[in-house]
Motif scaffolding. Structure first.
Motif, PDB file in Angstrom:
ATOM      1  N   LEU A  76     -18.167  -6.986 -18.832  1.00  0.00           N
ATOM      2  CA  LEU A  76     -18.084  -5.812 -17.955  1.00  0.00           C
ATOM      3  C   LEU A  76     -16.961  -5.972 -16.936  1.00  0.00           C
ATOM      4  CD1 LEU A  76     -21.862  -5.000 -17.286  1.00  0.00           C
ATOM      5  CD2 LEU A  76     -20.273  -3.757 -18.748  1.00  0.00           C
ATOM      6  N   SER A  77     -16.743  -7.198 -16.475  1.00  0.00           N
ATOM      7  CA  SER A  77     -15.658  -7.452 -15.518  1.00  0.00           C
ATOM      8  C   SER A  77     -14.299  -7.162 -16.152  1.00  0.00           C
ATOM      9  CB  SER A  77     -15.702  -8.904 -15.027  1.00  0.00           C
ATOM     10  OG  SER A  77     -16.913  -9.176 -14.347  1.00  0.00           O
ATOM     11  N   ILE A  78     -14.148  -7.525 -17.434  1.00  0.00           N
ATOM     12  CA  ILE A  78     -12.893  -7.242 -18.153  1.00  0.00           C
ATOM     13  C   ILE A  78     -12.730  -5.736 -18.329  1.00  0.00           C
ATOM     14  CG2 ILE A  78     -11.692  -7.513 -20.368  1.00  0.00           C
ATOM     15  CD1 ILE A  78     -13.068 -10.299 -20.542  1.00  0.00           C
ATOM     16  N   CYS A  79     -13.815  -5.047 -18.683  1.00  0.00           N
ATOM     17  CA  CYS A  79     -13.761  -3.581 -18.795  1.00  0.00           C
ATOM     18  C   CYS A  79     -13.313  -2.971 -17.468  1.00  0.00           C
ATOM     19  CB  CYS A  79     -15.137  -3.024 -19.164  1.00  0.00           C
ATOM     20  SG  CYS A  79     -15.661  -3.367 -20.855  1.00  0.00           S
ATOM     21  N   ALA A  80     -13.805  -3.535 -16.353  1.00  0.00           N
ATOM     22  CA  ALA A  80     -13.470  -3.011 -15.018  1.00  0.00           C
ATOM     23  C   ALA A  80     -11.980  -3.154 -14.712  1.00  0.00           C
ATOM     24  CB  ALA A  80     -14.300  -3.720 -13.951  1.00  0.00           C
ATOM     25  N   LEU A  81     -11.325  -4.167 -15.306  1.00  0.00           N
ATOM     26  CA  LEU A  81      -9.884  -4.338 -15.094  1.00  0.00           C
ATOM     27  C   LEU A  81      -9.100  -3.129 -15.606  1.00  0.00           C
ATOM     28  CD1 LEU A  81      -9.395  -8.094 -16.106  1.00  0.00           C
ATOM     29  CD2 LEU A  81      -9.524  -7.128 -13.794  1.00  0.00           C
ATOM     30  N   PHE A  82      -9.620  -2.492 -16.639  1.00  0.00           N
ATOM     31  CA  PHE A  82      -8.988  -1.276 -17.171  1.00  0.00           C
ATOM     32  C   PHE A  82      -9.418  -0.034 -16.374  1.00  0.00           C
ATOM     33  CE2 PHE A  82      -9.344  -4.231 -20.727  1.00  0.00           C
ATOM     34  CZ  PHE A  82      -8.044  -4.243 -21.216  1.00  0.00           C
ATOM     35  N   VAL A  83     -10.641  -0.093 -15.857  1.00  0.00           N
ATOM     36  CA  VAL A  83     -11.246   1.083 -15.230  1.00  0.00           C
ATOM     37  C   VAL A  83     -10.783   1.304 -13.795  1.00  0.00           C
ATOM     38  CG1 VAL A  83     -13.440   2.003 -14.370  1.00  0.00           C
ATOM     39  CG2 VAL A  83     -13.269   1.118 -16.699  1.00  0.00           C
ATOM     40  N   ILE A  84     -10.796   0.248 -12.999  1.00  0.00           N
ATOM     41  CA  ILE A  84     -10.523   0.387 -11.558  1.00  0.00           C
ATOM     42  C   ILE A  84      -9.143   0.987 -11.277  1.00  0.00           C
ATOM     43  CG2 ILE A  84     -10.223  -0.891  -9.399  1.00  0.00           C
ATOM     44  CD1 ILE A  84     -12.546  -2.697 -10.331  1.00  0.00           C
ATOM     45  N   PRO A  85      -8.055   0.528 -11.948  1.00  0.00           N
ATOM     46  CA  PRO A  85      -6.759   1.201 -11.715  1.00  0.00           C
ATOM     47  C   PRO A  85      -6.790   2.692 -12.059  1.00  0.00           C
ATOM     48  CG  PRO A  85      -6.442  -0.889 -12.843  1.00  0.00           C
ATOM     49  CD  PRO A  85      -7.907  -0.627 -12.840  1.00  0.00           C
ATOM     50  N   LYS A  86      -7.544   3.037 -13.109  1.00  0.00           N
ATOM     51  CA  LYS A  86      -7.655   4.445 -13.488  1.00  0.00           C
ATOM     52  C   LYS A  86      -8.354   5.260 -12.411  1.00  0.00           C
ATOM     53  CE  LYS A  86      -7.072   6.292 -17.002  1.00  0.00           C
ATOM     54  NZ  LYS A  86      -5.993   7.211 -17.441  1.00  0.00           N
TER      55      LYS A  86
END
Length: 307
Positions: free
Chosen positions: A196-206
């Motif tokens: 989930l932390s790796i997924c967040a790396l893509f999500v947070i900038p978006k």
């Protein structure tokens, strides 16, 4: 006595494998509550909320387990570290893709296209596990998969768009299960929080460059918290936990419970038009599930007296 204990222990993992898709089957209800919001927003806030909830839980109650896994990872060889990191990253990408395509299909294609995805998924999982993991199948299990394949062909004889979306959703989750089966030796909840932390790396900038306003309505945030906890963390952990003792193929086949529930909801709760042939097809799939798990059902519910 030892075999009896082993059967009971395996029954625990089998129940976890059953419970995960059972919970997921009802997810379309909560997703539809917020269908007016963009699919990507639902996905982004789902991931971030689930991540915050899971990190909070781990830091409060499972710090010792997290530290143990950290030292275990540090003790791996360079090749082992690269392999484990690659598996975690690939798993994160696959679950991210699965979530986005599922949410988009539910809100913009049809509930039945999402249901078809989880009918296709067990077949892809079984084929991948057979060829990649060398998981063996009994004659009854092969017959069950052939029956299920025939039913899926009946259901796929409709919209090409529905079929393409279903295959995309299914492939992402099928290979996610395969990776979870391969990735062993680490606590499943710790692996999930890293994914989930790796997924967040893509999500947070978006989120920072999102063209949509941040939702402020209570219904959106209460639904997101529900999706993040009940329909994300719990079933994902249950499916990962089940794979400790249950094969990828069995876990995959139990996913049929998800579309059976989704189909029932589509026909009753959501009042989507359903052709009579689909009732027949889903009934056949239910029979296939029973046939596939016939040995486990016998061992769990029809144990000889005195054992």
């Amino acid at each position: 006595m030892e075999n009896n204990n082993e059967t009971q222990s395996r029954g625990k993992y089998l129940f976890a494998a059953f419970l995960a898709p059972f919970i997921w089957g009802f997810m379309s209800i909560s997703v539809r509550w917020i269908r007016d919001y963009p699919a990507e927003d639902i996905l982004y806030f789902r991931i971030v909320t689930a991540l915050l909830v899971l990190w909070l839980y781990i830091l409060l109650f499972r710090r010792k387990s997290l530290l143990l896994d950290f030292h275990k990872f540090q003790s791996l060889s360079r090749k082992g570290k690269i392999r484990q990191t690659g598996l975690i990253v690939l798993a994160a990408l696959l679950i991210f893709g699965n979530w986005f395509t599922y949410i988009y299909a539910v809100n913009h294609i049809s509930i039945q296209s999402a249901a078809l995805a989880y009918l296709t998924c067990p077949l892809i999982t079984a084929a991948a596990a057979y060829f990649m993991l060398k998981e063996q199948l009994t004659s009854w299990q092969k017959i069950a998969l052939l029956i299920a394949f025939g039913s899926v062909c009946i259901l796929a004889n409709g919209s090409l768009i529905d079929v393409l979306w279903a295959i995309t959703i299914a492939v992402c989750y099928a290979f996610y299960l395969i990776i979870q089966r391969i990735s062993t030796g680490f606590d499943k909840l710790n692996q999930l929080v890293i994914q989930l932390s790796i997924c967040a790396l893509f999500v947070i900038p978006k989120l920072f460059y999102n063209h949509h306003d941040i939702p402020t309505t209570p219904i959106f945030w209460s639904t997101i918290v529900l999706i993040a906890s009940l329909f994300t963390i719990i079933p994902l952990f249950l499916s990962m936990y089940a794979l400790i003792k249950i094969s990828s193929t069995t876990t995959g086949v139990l996913l049929y419970i998800n579309p059976l529930i989704a189909f029932t909801l589509a026909a009753t709760y959501f009042q989507e038009p359903v052709s009579p042939i689909k009732y027949v097809a889903y009934s056949i799939i239910l029979v296939a599930i029973v046939i596939f798990n016939i040995n486990a059902i016998k061992q769990t519910f029809f144990k000889p007296a005195g054992r």
